[in-house]
Motif scaffolding. Structure first.
Motif, mmCIF file in Angstrom:
data_model
loop_
_atom_site.group_PDB
_atom_site.id
_atom_site.type_symbol
_atom_site.label_atom_id
_atom_site.label_comp_id
_atom_site.label_asym_id
_atom_site.label_seq_id
_atom_site.Cartn_x
_atom_site.Cartn_y
_atom_site.Cartn_z
ATOM 1 N N THR A 24 1.254 -1.198 -0.063
ATOM 2 C CA THR A 24 -0.172 0.048 -0.207
ATOM 3 C C THR A 24 1.098 1.182 -0.114
ATOM 4 O OG1 THR A 24 -1.424 -1.273 1.209
ATOM 5 C CG2 THR A 24 -1.712 1.153 0.954
ATOM 6 N N LYS A 25 0.883 2.582 -1.102
ATOM 7 C CA LYS A 25 1.285 3.245 -1.083
ATOM 8 C C LYS A 25 0.188 4.333 -0.566
ATOM 9 C CE LYS A 25 3.572 3.300 -5.259
ATOM 10 N NZ LYS A 25 3.931 1.880 -5.615
ATOM 11 N N SER A 26 0.970 5.418 0.032
ATOM 12 C CA SER A 26 -0.060 6.038 0.782
ATOM 13 C C SER A 26 0.932 7.845 0.589
ATOM 14 C CB SER A 26 -0.365 6.207 2.091
ATOM 15 O OG SER A 26 0.443 6.419 3.082
ATOM 16 N N ILE A 27 0.432 8.804 -0.010
ATOM 17 C CA ILE A 27 0.355 10.111 -0.773
ATOM 18 C C ILE A 27 -0.164 10.758 -0.341
ATOM 19 C CG2 ILE A 27 1.101 10.930 -3.002
ATOM 20 C CD1 ILE A 27 0.715 7.429 -4.207
ATOM 21 N N LEU A 28 0.325 11.672 -0.078
ATOM 22 C CA LEU A 28 -0.246 13.332 0.843
ATOM 23 C C LEU A 28 0.568 14.410 -0.396
ATOM 24 C CD1 LEU A 28 -2.138 14.339 2.431
ATOM 25 C CD2 LEU A 28 -0.223 14.988 4.022
ATOM 26 N N LEU A 29 -0.364 14.925 -1.017
ATOM 27 C CA LEU A 29 0.266 16.040 -1.891
ATOM 28 C C LEU A 29 -0.369 17.587 -1.577
ATOM 29 C CD1 LEU A 29 -1.279 13.729 -4.131
ATOM 30 C CD2 LEU A 29 0.139 15.007 -5.988
ATOM 31 N N ALA A 30 0.863 18.391 -1.514
ATOM 32 C CA ALA A 30 -0.304 19.822 -0.930
ATOM 33 C C ALA A 30 0.296 21.023 -1.116
ATOM 34 C CB ALA A 30 -0.131 19.719 0.936
ATOM 35 N N GLY A 31 -0.148 22.004 -1.073
ATOM 36 C CA GLY A 31 0.046 23.552 -1.722
ATOM 37 C C GLY A 31 -1.717 24.243 -1.521
ATOM 38 N N PHE A 32 -0.660 25.165 -2.380
ATOM 39 C CA PHE A 32 -1.912 26.326 -2.482
ATOM 40 C C PHE A 32 -2.394 25.296 -3.165
ATOM 41 C CE2 PHE A 32 2.070 29.207 -1.896
ATOM 42 C CZ PHE A 32 1.820 30.052 -0.779
ATOM 43 N N GLY A 33 -3.804 26.449 -3.144
ATOM 44 C CA GLY A 33 -5.081 26.056 -4.120
ATOM 45 C C GLY A 33 -4.497 27.080 -5.173
ATOM 46 N N GLY A 34 -5.648 26.187 -6.430
ATOM 47 C CA GLY A 34 -4.534 27.138 -7.369
ATOM 48 C C GLY A 34 -3.514 26.044 -8.022
ATOM 49 N N GLN A 35 -2.996 25.329 -7.565
ATOM 50 C CA GLN A 35 -1.260 24.885 -8.133
ATOM 51 C C GLN A 35 -1.842 23.601 -9.053
ATOM 52 O OE1 GLN A 35 1.513 24.824 -4.477
ATOM 53 N NE2 GLN A 35 2.603 25.880 -5.682
ATOM 54 N N GLY A 36 -3.293 23.234 -8.871
ATOM 55 C CA GLY A 36 -3.218 22.257 -9.034
ATOM 56 C C GLY A 36 -3.043 21.081 -8.209
ATOM 57 N N ILE A 37 -3.288 20.723 -7.105
ATOM 58 C CA ILE A 37 -2.785 19.791 -6.160
ATOM 59 C C ILE A 37 -4.223 18.595 -6.260
ATOM 60 C CG2 ILE A 37 -2.851 18.806 -3.814
ATOM 61 C CD1 ILE A 37 -0.507 21.013 -4.249
ATOM 62 N N LEU A 38 -5.122 18.692 -6.098
ATOM 63 C CA LEU A 38 -6.382 17.636 -6.310
ATOM 64 C C LEU A 38 -6.273 17.511 -7.564
ATOM 65 C CD1 LEU A 38 -8.705 19.862 -4.933
ATOM 66 C CD2 LEU A 38 -7.562 18.361 -4.068
ATOM 67 N N PHE A 39 -5.712 17.983 -8.663
ATOM 68 C CA PHE A 39 -5.758 17.147 -10.356
ATOM 69 C C PHE A 39 -4.620 16.371 -10.551
ATOM 70 C CE2 PHE A 39 -4.067 17.618 -13.969
ATOM 71 C CZ PHE A 39 -5.360 16.907 -15.473
ATOM 72 N N SER A 40 -3.129 17.019 -9.936
ATOM 73 C CA SER A 40 -2.205 15.793 -10.051
ATOM 74 C C SER A 40 -2.784 14.544 -8.718
ATOM 75 C CB SER A 40 -1.220 16.321 -9.582
ATOM 76 O OG SER A 40 -1.039 17.392 -8.690
ATOM 77 N N GLY A 41 -3.340 14.688 -8.253
ATOM 78 C CA GLY A 41 -4.018 13.906 -7.289
ATOM 79 C C GLY A 41 -4.507 12.960 -7.632
ATOM 80 N N LYS A 42 -5.720 13.234 -8.804
ATOM 81 C CA LYS A 42 -6.530 12.406 -9.438
ATOM 82 C C LYS A 42 -5.580 12.238 -10.872
ATOM 83 C CE LYS A 42 -10.554 13.230 -11.512
ATOM 84 N NZ LYS A 42 -11.591 14.450 -12.505
ATOM 85 N N PHE A 43 -4.221 11.822 -11.456
ATOM 86 C CA PHE A 43 -3.681 11.732 -12.072
ATOM 87 C C PHE A 43 -2.896 10.423 -11.632
ATOM 88 C CE2 PHE A 43 0.525 10.697 -13.825
ATOM 89 C CZ PHE A 43 0.303 10.901 -15.361
#
Lengths: 175, 356
Positions: free
Chosen positions: A2-21
């Motif tokens: 199991t790999k758990s990944i946390l992506l974090a930054g400012f709103g607008g940097q595409g954090i959610l999008f890159s997580g979705k990828f």
């Protein structure tokens, strides 16, 4: 596994999008996946994060408190989550936006000037995908299915952005 | 089997409602469920359905009443404070024996509360969704796939029993994405001609949909009849799932996101040699009393893991007649217990359990 990944930054940097990828790439490769965004005030301009889990078995909690991998795209995110990463984990730092070094010596750290690289190559808004590309090359991932996964998450109306997103991933991969 | 797609819980649920034949959605925006309304706004006009953003939650639930009275599959969705506003309408739906699906993507309370995930509307959903003697069937999804499956099933149960059905979800389930199959199968059609107010065309007697019965003996008779139906639901529609219960000495009871966190804790405790399992209610009403009561003869303690101040725990105590101690492991206000929180409770139960 199991790999758990946390992506974090400012709103607008595409954090959610890159997580979705990452989640879609995992799904295509036959993994169980979950994707959980932070939602609320942070969406409206503050810090933003997203938990992604990839696993070969059924996923319990979708919440990542101690990630195997942290992608930090701003200083507040590194400050907040640096110590949460499991020993032996990996931290990816956008060194254009985060000037300090990671303080821990029990994790692998990768610095990449993602925002500068993106900007120099004409991908002003794609530092997120540069980070992802670097993750794919340095982490335990394959180079496969990048095009397919991207095709799934870039909406039909924005297909003109498909190539630039893929190019940004390649840029980070080859850094 | 259709290809699995990644979808947000809220959006997957909305698509499942459409696949279940719902063509009438009435709502009012509130975090963390607004994606449902947004999805319906996009889809409904394309398939000849109705999306209507009402002037208030109260208006929306009464529009659901109207569409349901006409025999149509109708739904509304909201989050905790908005669901409270719909309470009067829920009672009227039940009192008029109208089928409808109501989605509550719970957030922290009381009052305006917060916008992060919560389960603190458990009592509201299972006990006091409105005034008067009535129940709703309450379904509790613990994955995006269950958001889909239980939405589809919820419409069926609503029609089958002529009753409002509530899907009691939370912000995590609404916001998260997981792979989901939208392979739903056939929609079962129910004959509503004996009661639906969809126009007589001067060819039949009027159907009347009403919850006002001024003669007490008449009202009592309707209530008795409804409770016979409830008894039938309790006997036939209980749903739950078991995890590692075969040799369990400690039994966690949790639903929704709390069950997902608890599953991790069960795995970790098992690695430490502690025999713990979980019973996850999928229907919160009817509550899986029999399986819990049977478990009470085998385990030494229960743990209620919940995002509320001790609400689910009361049903566990009632179902087991307090035969074994029930510990509470909880966070509230938008906080979620961690795996370690649950693990700590398991260790506590392991040491104190059986002392009673």
């Amino acid at each position: 596994m199991t790999k758990s990944i946390l992506l974090a930054g400012f709103g607008g940097q595409g954090i959610l999008f890159s997580g979705k990828f990452l989640a879609y790439k995992g799904l295509i490769e036959g993994n169980e996946v979950s994707w959980l965004p932070s939602y609320g005030p942070e969406m409206r301009g503050g810090t933003c994060n997203c938990s992604v889990i990839l696993s070969d078995r059924q996923i319990g909690s979708p919440i990542v408190t101690n990630p195997d991998i942290l992608i930090a795209m701003n200083l507040p995110s590194l400050d907040k989550f640096e110590n949460a990463v499991v020993p032996g984990g990996q931290i990816f730092v956008d060194s254009t936006l985060i000037e300090r070094k990671v303080n821990r010596d029990d994790v692998d750290v990768f610095y990449i000037p993602a925002t500068r690289l993106a900007s120099e190559n004409g991908f002003q808004t794609l530092a997120n995908m540069v980070m992802i590309g670097h993750l794919l090359s340095k982490g335990d991932f394959t180079r496969d299915n990048i095009d397919t996964a991207m095709g799934k998450i870039v909406s039909a109306k924005r297909q003109n952005l498909l190539d630039s997103n893929i190019a940004a991933v390649e840029l980070g991969y080859n850094y | 089997m259709a290809e699995k797609v990644l979808m947000k819980g809220n959006e997957a649920l909305a698509e499942a409602a459409i696949m279940a034949g719902c063509r009438h959605y009435f709502g009012y925006p509130i975090t963390p469920q607004t994606e449902i309304a947004a999805y319906m706004a996009k889809r409904m006009p394309k398939i000849g359905g109705t999306f209507l953003q009402a002037e208030s939650e109260i208006a929306a639930i009464n529009m659901v009443y109207g569409a349901a009275a006409a025999g149509k599959r109708a739904m509304t969705s909201s989050s905790s404070p908005g669901i409270a506003l719909k309470s009067e309408g829920l009672s009227y739906l039940a009192g008029s024996d109208l089928p409808a699906l109501i989605i509550n993507v719970q957030r922290g309370g009381p009052g305006l509360g917060g916008i992060q995930p919560s389960q603190s509307d458990y009592f509201h959903a299972t006990r006091g969704a409105g005034h008067g003697d009535f129940h709703m069937i309450v379904l509790a999804p613990a994955s995006v796939q269950e958001m889909v499956d239980l939405t589809f099933k919820g419409f069926d149960l609503a029609d089958k029993y002529r009753s409002p059905v509530m899907l009691l979800s939370d912000g995590t389930m609404g916001q998260m994405m997981e792979p989901v199959s939208l392979d739903m199968g056939e929609v079962k059609e129910y004959d509503k001609s004996s009661w639906a107010t969809n126009g007589t065309k001067c060819e039949r007697e009027h159907n009347v949909v009403n919850s006002l019965f001024i003669q007490p003996d008449e009202l009592e008779r309707y209530n008795f009849e409804r409770y016979e139906r409830y008894a039938h639901i309790e006997a036939n529609e209980v749903m739950y799932s078991e995890y590692c219960m075969d040799d369990a000495e400690i039994c966690i009871v949790a639903y929704g996101v709390a069950a997902r966190v608890s599953q991790n804790a069960v795995d970790k405790a098992r690695e430490q040699g502690i025999k713990v399992g979980m019973i996850r209610p999928i229907t919160l009403w009817p509550f899986p009393k029999a399986v819990l009561n049977a478990a009470a003869d085998k385990v030494k303690a229960f743990i209620s893991v919940e995002l509320s101040m001790g609400q689910l725990i009361e049903d566990v105590q009632l179902a087991t007649s307090c035969k074994k101690p029930v510990l509470l492991c909880n966070r509230t206000g938008g906080m979620i217990p961690t795996t370690e929180d649950v693990l700590a409770s398991i260790n506590k139960a392991n040491s104190v359990g059986g002392d009673k």
